[in-house]
Design a protein around this motif. Structure first.
Motif, PDB file in Angstrom:
ATOM      1  N   PRO A   1       1.580  -1.152  -0.095  1.00  0.00           N
ATOM      2  CA  PRO A   1       0.122  -0.026   0.119  1.00  0.00           C
ATOM      3  C   PRO A   1       0.826   1.250  -0.476  1.00  0.00           C
ATOM      4  CG  PRO A   1       0.194  -0.614   2.513  1.00  0.00           C
ATOM      5  CD  PRO A   1       0.727  -2.117   1.236  1.00  0.00           C
ATOM      6  N   GLU A   2       0.250   2.390  -0.662  1.00  0.00           N
ATOM      7  CA  GLU A   2       1.007   3.806  -0.386  1.00  0.00           C
ATOM      8  C   GLU A   2       0.445   4.744   1.416  1.00  0.00           C
ATOM      9  OE1 GLU A   2       1.343   7.923  -0.610  1.00  0.00           O
ATOM     10  OE2 GLU A   2       0.146   6.871  -0.160  1.00  0.00           O
ATOM     11  N   ILE A   3       1.332   4.219   1.472  1.00  0.00           N
ATOM     12  CA  ILE A   3       0.916   4.942   3.561  1.00  0.00           C
ATOM     13  C   ILE A   3       1.650   7.045   3.205  1.00  0.00           C
ATOM     14  CG2 ILE A   3       1.330   4.766   5.371  1.00  0.00           C
ATOM     15  CD1 ILE A   3       0.972   1.974   5.748  1.00  0.00           C
ATOM     16  N   ALA A   4       0.639   7.892   4.364  1.00  0.00           N
ATOM     17  CA  ALA A   4       1.254   9.186   3.578  1.00  0.00           C
ATOM     18  C   ALA A   4       0.606   9.203   5.129  1.00  0.00           C
ATOM     19  CB  ALA A   4       0.482   9.981   2.946  1.00  0.00           C
ATOM     20  N   SER A   5       1.990  10.298   6.457  1.00  0.00           N
ATOM     21  CA  SER A   5       0.692  10.198   7.535  1.00  0.00           C
ATOM     22  C   SER A   5       0.722  12.056   7.411  1.00  0.00           C
ATOM     23  CB  SER A   5       0.526   9.630   8.611  1.00  0.00           C
ATOM     24  OG  SER A   5       2.123   9.366   8.766  1.00  0.00           O
ATOM     25  N   VAL A   6       0.563  12.591   8.837  1.00  0.00           N
ATOM     26  CA  VAL A   6       1.131  13.801   8.898  1.00  0.00           C
ATOM     27  C   VAL A   6       0.593  13.879  10.746  1.00  0.00           C
ATOM     28  CG1 VAL A   6      -0.648  15.460   8.263  1.00  0.00           C
ATOM     29  CG2 VAL A   6       1.533  16.120   9.092  1.00  0.00           C
ATOM     30  N   ASP A   7       2.013  14.871  10.822  1.00  0.00           N
ATOM     31  CA  ASP A   7       1.272  15.060  12.413  1.00  0.00           C
ATOM     32  C   ASP A   7       1.131  16.896  12.436  1.00  0.00           C
ATOM     33  OD1 ASP A   7       1.066  15.090  15.399  1.00  0.00           O
ATOM     34  OD2 ASP A   7       2.595  13.432  15.898  1.00  0.00           O
ATOM     35  N   GLN A   8       0.445  17.231  12.758  1.00  0.00           N
ATOM     36  CA  GLN A   8       0.344  18.360  12.711  1.00  0.00           C
ATOM     37  C   GLN A   8      -0.218  19.023  14.219  1.00  0.00           C
ATOM     38  OE1 GLN A   8      -0.822  20.638   9.401  1.00  0.00           O
ATOM     39  NE2 GLN A   8      -2.583  21.266  10.471  1.00  0.00           N
ATOM     40  N   ARG A   9       0.471  20.860  14.265  1.00  0.00           N
ATOM     41  CA  ARG A   9      -0.568  21.124  15.899  1.00  0.00           C
ATOM     42  C   ARG A   9      -0.133  22.507  15.075  1.00  0.00           C
ATOM     43  NH1 ARG A   9       2.487  22.196  21.214  1.00  0.00           N
ATOM     44  NH2 ARG A   9       1.000  23.449  22.694  1.00  0.00           N
ATOM     45  N   THR A  10      -1.870  23.304  15.609  1.00  0.00           N
ATOM     46  CA  THR A  10      -2.394  24.160  15.253  1.00  0.00           C
ATOM     47  C   THR A  10      -2.263  24.965  16.235  1.00  0.00           C
ATOM     48  OG1 THR A  10      -2.943  23.382  13.407  1.00  0.00           O
ATOM     49  CG2 THR A  10      -3.765  25.786  14.309  1.00  0.00           C
ATOM     50  N   GLN A  11      -1.591  25.846  16.375  1.00  0.00           N
ATOM     51  CA  GLN A  11      -1.828  27.438  17.698  1.00  0.00           C
ATOM     52  C   GLN A  11      -2.686  28.421  17.087  1.00  0.00           C
ATOM     53  OE1 GLN A  11       2.326  26.637  20.030  1.00  0.00           O
ATOM     54  NE2 GLN A  11       0.579  25.755  21.311  1.00  0.00           N
ATOM     55  N   SER A  12      -3.184  29.275  17.842  1.00  0.00           N
ATOM     56  CA  SER A  12      -3.700  30.085  17.047  1.00  0.00           C
ATOM     57  C   SER A  12      -4.166  31.539  18.157  1.00  0.00           C
ATOM     58  CB  SER A  12      -5.322  30.133  16.360  1.00  0.00           C
ATOM     59  OG  SER A  12      -5.309  31.285  15.457  1.00  0.00           O
ATOM     60  N   TRP A  13      -3.475  32.862  18.582  1.00  0.00           N
ATOM     61  CA  TRP A  13      -4.032  33.657  19.248  1.00  0.00           C
ATOM     62  C   TRP A  13      -4.768  34.807  18.243  1.00  0.00           C
ATOM     63  CZ3 TRP A  13       0.793  31.260  18.339  1.00  0.00           C
ATOM     64  CH2 TRP A  13       1.167  30.159  20.161  1.00  0.00           C
ATOM     65  N   ALA A  14      -5.583  35.032  19.082  1.00  0.00           N
ATOM     66  CA  ALA A  14      -6.176  36.246  18.455  1.00  0.00           C
ATOM     67  C   ALA A  14      -6.916  37.468  19.476  1.00  0.00           C
ATOM     68  CB  ALA A  14      -7.368  35.610  17.833  1.00  0.00           C
ATOM     69  N   ALA A  15      -6.749  38.884  18.643  1.00  0.00           N
ATOM     70  CA  ALA A  15      -7.099  39.664  19.802  1.00  0.00           C
ATOM     71  C   ALA A  15      -8.649  40.661  18.487  1.00  0.00           C
ATOM     72  CB  ALA A  15      -6.647  40.710  20.357  1.00  0.00           C
ATOM     73  N   PHE A  16      -9.630  40.675  19.275  1.00  0.00           N
ATOM     74  CA  PHE A  16     -10.448  41.549  18.555  1.00  0.00           C
ATOM     75  C   PHE A  16     -11.908  42.390  19.164  1.00  0.00           C
ATOM     76  CE2 PHE A  16     -12.299  36.870  19.939  1.00  0.00           C
ATOM     77  CZ  PHE A  16     -13.602  37.695  19.973  1.00  0.00           C
ATOM     78  N   ALA A  17     -12.081  43.112  18.428  1.00  0.00           N
ATOM     79  CA  ALA A  17     -13.043  43.799  18.882  1.00  0.00           C
ATOM     80  C   ALA A  17     -13.310  44.663  17.644  1.00  0.00           C
ATOM     81  CB  ALA A  17     -12.383  44.726  19.367  1.00  0.00           C
ATOM     82  N   GLN A  18     -14.518  45.300  18.425  1.00  0.00           N
ATOM     83  CA  GLN A  18     -16.007  45.524  17.844  1.00  0.00           C
ATOM     84  C   GLN A  18     -16.427  46.380  18.458  1.00  0.00           C
ATOM     85  OE1 GLN A  18     -17.979  43.814  13.897  1.00  0.00           O
ATOM     86  NE2 GLN A  18     -19.714  44.455  14.459  1.00  0.00           N
ATOM     87  N   GLY A  19     -17.196  47.835  17.213  1.00  0.00           N
ATOM     88  CA  GLY A  19     -18.093  49.198  18.422  1.00  0.00           C
ATOM     89  C   GLY A  19     -19.173  49.908  17.454  1.00  0.00           C
ATOM     90  N   ASP A  20     -20.443  49.655  17.808  1.00  0.00           N
ATOM     91  CA  ASP A  20     -21.188  49.939  17.524  1.00  0.00           C
ATOM     92  C   ASP A  20     -22.048  51.449  18.237  1.00  0.00           C
ATOM     93  OD1 ASP A  20     -20.890  47.569  16.138  1.00  0.00           O
ATOM     94  OD2 ASP A  20     -23.144  47.302  15.928  1.00  0.00           O
TER      95      ASP A  20
END
Length: 468
Positions: free
Chosen positions: A409-428
């Motif tokens: 068989p053809e075998i492929a794999s990925v071991d992945q880590r995602t980290q995200s930081w965010a700051a957001f704001a909205q004014g009406d």
């Protein structure tokens, strides 16, 4: 054996947006019937049965939301017989869905923006939320549509109000919360091909300060494609359970705890065998494909596949939502954990001989924490938030078939880590009953680390031929 390792350094970007919006409903669509039935929308609004949405992180009549939004109530979904998240596209203008594997992988499409690749490690530009929790894995969005209060679809970038940045839009499924009085329902539906759906929910107060709600769903179907030499394909077999408890230690503090478990063990993979020649489909029923195979049945939904398709998904979803009101301010904390395992396999050549079989799997742990501080007065409404997301995922594919790959068989794999930081704001800022200024800003930083492994790269062993 070939090994490749990559590291992507932190990538930061910032966005600033200024929008002049009308507070009237000229850009909002309250979708409760067919997409173009504006007269009934007006009648419903006039009768006081307005749809209340939280698209701007506060409860509002949909007519007062100054963004492009469509909302469908849970009652309307039930009346229309919509029992799958992807089926809402029939009621939402401009919303489409694309995917692969007989519905095993799905991505929403808004205004042409989507994720066409079906690898589990890739997130979609159309963010999907279940209540306050972001769902990153595209193989998991087709579960969990039960005991629903409403569905909200927001068009365009959604980065100044929501934790996970979404460049194309957002789809949010809002479940029914515990109620202050006893409430419940039970629905049983049946159809051809052994299809049955049972859905129910019940809840109410345990005490003056505590209320609960329990809900569940069961879906079954024998399969739309008959397999003469194996189990039928396009089968349905899944269930879901959800429990919520709402605690109000005081009039200013509300804690909502939610746990849900979704389980699928079905056979979604399945294709109709159609012969093509010179770029065109061949209508002659006696025609054979490239490998010399001809389906002996004239019924396109009667096939002979040697590899049994399968789809197995397990989802554990835990959420804590805390709201604390003090004066004109509200502090909100949303903590979510998800564990998702998913496996899918299909006979991609649609024949009784081993030509090409495709399998993929995912094992994902996801954690997110969101903090929001909102302010609301007669003329000013604002929100500021912080968001953290961590996704640890292992994603793999296995491709087999004597014709294309030989014995290995053809075998492929990925071991992945995602980290995200965010700051957001909205004014009406509201200048009048018909005019407001909306100002929003966002800063995001995403970091991905992954290691990719592959063996026995794809190669055609021989142009095999067979006659069956």
């Amino acid at each position: 054996l070939m090994f490749k390792a990559f590291r992507v350094p932190g990538v930061a970007h910032a966005a600033l947006a200024f929008v002049l919006a009308s507070a009237t409903a000229s850009v909002a669509e309250a979708q409760t019937t067919a997409p173009d039935d504006s007269s009934e929308r007006s009648d419903e609004a006039a009768s006081g049965n307005d749809i209340i949405v939280s698209a701007q992180r506060r409860d509002q009549r949909i007519q007062d939301v100054g963004i492009a939004i469509t909302a469908v109530t849970g009652e309307k979904l039930s009346q229309l017989g919509i029992s799958s998240p992807i089926a809402i596209v029939a009621q939402v203008p401009g919303l489409q869905v694309s995917g692969a594997g007989g519905g095993s992988t799905n991505s929403f499409n808004i205004r042409g923006v989507t994720q066409n690749a079906f690898a589990g490690s890739l997130e979609s530009p159309i963010a999907v939320y279940n209540d306050e929790a972001y769902i990153s894995l595209n193989t998991a969005i087709d579960l969990g549509l039960f005991d629903i209060d409403r569905v909200e679809v927001l068009r365009g970038p959604q980065g100044t109000l929501f934790g996970r940045n979404a460049t194309g839009g957002l789809v949010k499924f809002v479940t029914r919360r515990p109620t202050s009085s006893p409430d419940g329902f039970l629905s049983v539906e049946g159809g051809t091909d052994g299809r049955i759906r049972v859905e129910g929910g019940a809840g109410g107060p345990l005490s003056e300060n505590v209320a609960i709600r329990l809900a569940g769903v069961l879906n079954k179907g024998d399969g739309l494609i008959k397999n003469r030499i194996g189990p039928s394909m396009m089968q349905t077999n899944n269930f879901g359970l959800r429990g919520q408890i709402e605690i109000k230690p005081s009039s200013d503090v509300t804690l909502l705890l939610k746990a849900q478990y979704l389980d699928e063990d079905a056979r979604k993979g399945g294709y109709v065998h159609v012969v093509a020649s010179n770029g065109k489909y061949v209508t002659n029923p006696a025609a054979k494909d490239f490998f010399g195979y001809r389906n002996s049945s004239s019924d396109p939904y009667n096939q002979a596949n040697e590899f049994p398709s399968y789809k197995r998904t397990r989802v554990v979803d835990l959420t804590s939502n805390l709201d604390w009101e003090f004066g004109d301010f509200t502090l909100t904390s949303v903590t979510n954990y998800q564990h998702v395992t998913d496996a899918y396999g299909e006979d991609a050549d649609m024949t009784p001989v081993s030509v090409y079989n495709y399998e993929k799997s995912s094992d994902v742990d996801q954690f997110s924490q969101e903090l929001r501080l909102s302010y609301e007065s007669d003329s000013l409404k604002g929100l500021a938030g912080l968001y953290y997301l961590n996704i640890d995922g292992f994603y793999g594919t296995v491709q087999t078939g004597e014709v294309y790959f030989g014995p290995d068989p053809e075998i492929a794999s990925v071991d992945q880590r995602t980290q995200s930081w965010a700051a957001f704001a909205q004014g009406d800022i509201e200048f009048s009953d018909t005019l407001s200024l909306v100002v929003g800003a966002r800063y995001s930083k995403d970091k991905k680390n992954f290691a990719y492994t592959s063996s026995n790269l794809f190669s055609i062993v021989a142009p095999g031929r067979f006659n069956l």
